[in-house]
Design a protein around this motif. Structure first.
Motif, mmCIF file in Angstrom:
data_model
loop_
_atom_site.group_PDB
_atom_site.id
_atom_site.type_symbol
_atom_site.label_atom_id
_atom_site.label_comp_id
_atom_site.label_asym_id
_atom_site.label_seq_id
_atom_site.Cartn_x
_atom_site.Cartn_y
_atom_site.Cartn_z
ATOM 1 N N GLU A 42 -1.357 1.300 4.870
ATOM 2 C CA GLU A 42 -1.441 2.371 4.434
ATOM 3 C C GLU A 42 -0.774 4.189 5.051
ATOM 4 N N GLU A 69 -6.135 5.403 3.447
ATOM 5 C CA GLU A 69 -7.244 4.459 3.373
ATOM 6 C C GLU A 69 -8.076 3.845 2.229
ATOM 7 N N GLU A 70 -7.633 3.790 1.397
ATOM 8 C CA GLU A 70 -7.719 3.416 0.242
ATOM 9 C C GLU A 70 -8.051 1.439 0.364
ATOM 10 N N SER A 71 -7.943 0.917 1.239
ATOM 11 C CA SER A 71 -8.386 -0.671 1.246
ATOM 12 C C SER A 71 -9.887 -0.754 2.583
ATOM 13 N N LYS A 72 -10.180 0.846 3.185
ATOM 14 C CA LYS A 72 -11.932 0.494 3.875
ATOM 15 C C LYS A 72 -12.794 0.220 3.154
ATOM 16 N N GLU A 73 -13.106 0.063 1.567
ATOM 17 C CA GLU A 73 -14.149 0.256 1.630
ATOM 18 C C GLU A 73 -14.513 -0.910 1.063
ATOM 19 N N LYS A 74 -13.129 -1.290 0.598
ATOM 20 C CA LYS A 74 -13.556 -3.156 -0.449
ATOM 21 C C LYS A 74 -13.446 -3.956 1.085
ATOM 22 N N TYR A 75 -12.599 -3.699 1.887
ATOM 23 C CA TYR A 75 -11.971 -4.484 2.996
ATOM 24 C C TYR A 75 -12.085 -4.038 4.758
ATOM 25 N N PRO A 76 -13.713 -3.766 4.843
ATOM 26 C CA PRO A 76 -13.378 -2.231 5.865
ATOM 27 C C PRO A 76 -12.644 -3.549 7.407
ATOM 28 N N ASP A 77 -12.962 -5.152 7.668
ATOM 29 C CA ASP A 77 -12.724 -5.466 8.470
ATOM 30 C C ASP A 77 -11.105 -5.699 8.854
ATOM 31 N N ILE A 85 -8.255 -3.860 9.848
ATOM 32 C CA ILE A 85 -7.294 -2.227 10.599
ATOM 33 C C ILE A 85 -6.346 -1.540 9.373
ATOM 34 N N ILE A 86 -6.040 -0.952 9.048
ATOM 35 C CA ILE A 86 -4.919 0.003 8.547
ATOM 36 C C ILE A 86 -4.343 0.646 9.323
#
Length: 352
Positions: free
Chosen positions: A36, A40-48, A50-51
């Motif tokens: 991304e 950091e939109e992915s953090k909520e659903k996929y916290p594991d 690494i962005i």
């Protein structure tokens, strides 16, 4: 269960809808990295996961086994080549590349490095496509003589996606976007054609990329396959019309996985996650054993995009067949490239 670590090159529509939900729910995959560039939109659903801020940065992660190249098509070649050179197996979103030369180079590179390259042809796992495949294989239609496959929409306003709308960009427009599905289905059903003729243009105007096409494929034994798409089609047609010397089959486009995923539906691993139809979506007319005509209303069974990733997993772990091989989809790219040339020249092209 062996764990396969995957990196996503982008978290736009494709990443959010077609890849991340399935990778997250499949117990054999671990989504370890997502690119991304600023959010950091992915953090909520996929916290594991690494962005990373760039594909280049993500590819330095030595733990990643498979990279999903799901960026705009104009960047597929660059990022896919970069991933292969970094020693990663790759899944490339459709359309594969903007031209045949790029596609062939990627296939050669993957083979030289003993890595796999698969193109994400998810429409092979649509309920309507699978139903047509089933009906054809049953042989009730006899020798197939004429086929029409359509993918229509009613989108009279241009989208904000320049990589799809800008006519000056290679790979933009409906022929690469929706055409990659229809061409793939035609070749899956009937193989590579001998000749083709195409009519391609933009209904919205010359300042936009093509949004209409009709591609006529010529096969041996006088089979004709017509592929068609328009963005000015408000009323649905039958998406598939199959005519043989013993019968006909009409099939609606009823797969709703994309719409369900867009609303936040979570696919289920190990079983069909879409509900069965409550009404018929096809009509089969054929001559039975007594040479009497029968008319049957048919209902397709649920499709499942999870099966694509299951096949990828089984290839990695057990060595089973890889879905939608790169060199297989190169053939589709040849048809797309020839269709654009045919439309420009206004003549039938020999593909042999």
């Amino acid at each position: 269960m062996q764990l396969v670590k995957v990196g996503l090159c982008a978290f736009g529509m494709s990443g959010k809808i077609f890849h991340a939900p399935f990778l997250n729910e499949h117990p054999g995959f671990f989504m370890s990295a997502i690119v991304e560039r600023s959010k950091e939109e992915s953090k909520e659903k996929y916290p594991d996961a690494i962005i990373y801020r760039s594909v280049e940065e993500m590819l330095q992660n030595s733990d990643i086994d498979v990279v999903v190249v799901n960026t705009p098509v104009q960047t597929h070649f660059e990022y896919a080549k970069m991933a292969l050179e970094a020693g990663k197996n790759i899944i490339v979103e459709k359309p594969f590349t903007v031209n045949v030369a790029e596609a062939e180079e990627l296939v050669r590179l993957a083979e030289s490095k003993n890595l796999f390259l698969s193109v994400y042809q998810n429409r092979r796992f649509d309920r309507d496509y699978l139903q047509v495949q089933k009906i054809i294989s049953e042989g009730k239609l006899g020798n197939i003589k004429e086929v029409e496959i359509r993918f229509d929409r009613f989108r009279t306003e241009p989208s904000a996606k320049q990589h799809k709308e800008n006519p000056e960009l290679n790979g933009s427009g409906s022929v690469h976007d929706l055409g990659s599905h229809l061409v793939d289905q035609a070749t899956q059903f009937f193989g590579f054609p001998e000749k083709l003729f195409a009519d391609i243009f933009s209904m919205k105007g010359e300042e936009f990329a093509n949004d209409y096409f009709e591609i006529l494929l010529y096969y041996k034994n006088d089979l004709r396959v017509r592929l068609k798409s328009s963005v000015f089609t408000k009323e649905d047609h039958f998406a598939y019309k199959i005519f043989g010397d013993k019968g006909s089959f009409l099939q609606e486009r009823t797969d709703d996985q994309e719409n369900e995923l867009a609303t936040g539906a979570i696919p289920i691993y190990g079983k069909d996650w879409m509900k069965p139809l409550t009404e018929s979506d096809g009509i089969l007319i054929y001559s039975n054993e007594n040479s009497k005509s029968e008319r049957v209303l048919t209902s397709s069974k649920p499709g499942n995009y999870m099966n694509y990733y299951q096949q990828i997993y089984e290839h990695i772990v057990f060595g089973y067949a890889l879905p939608s091989l790169g060199n297989e989809v190169v053939q589709n790219m040849k048809i797309i490239e020839a269709a654009l040339e045919s439309s420009k020249k206004g003549k039938v092209l020999d593909l042999n």
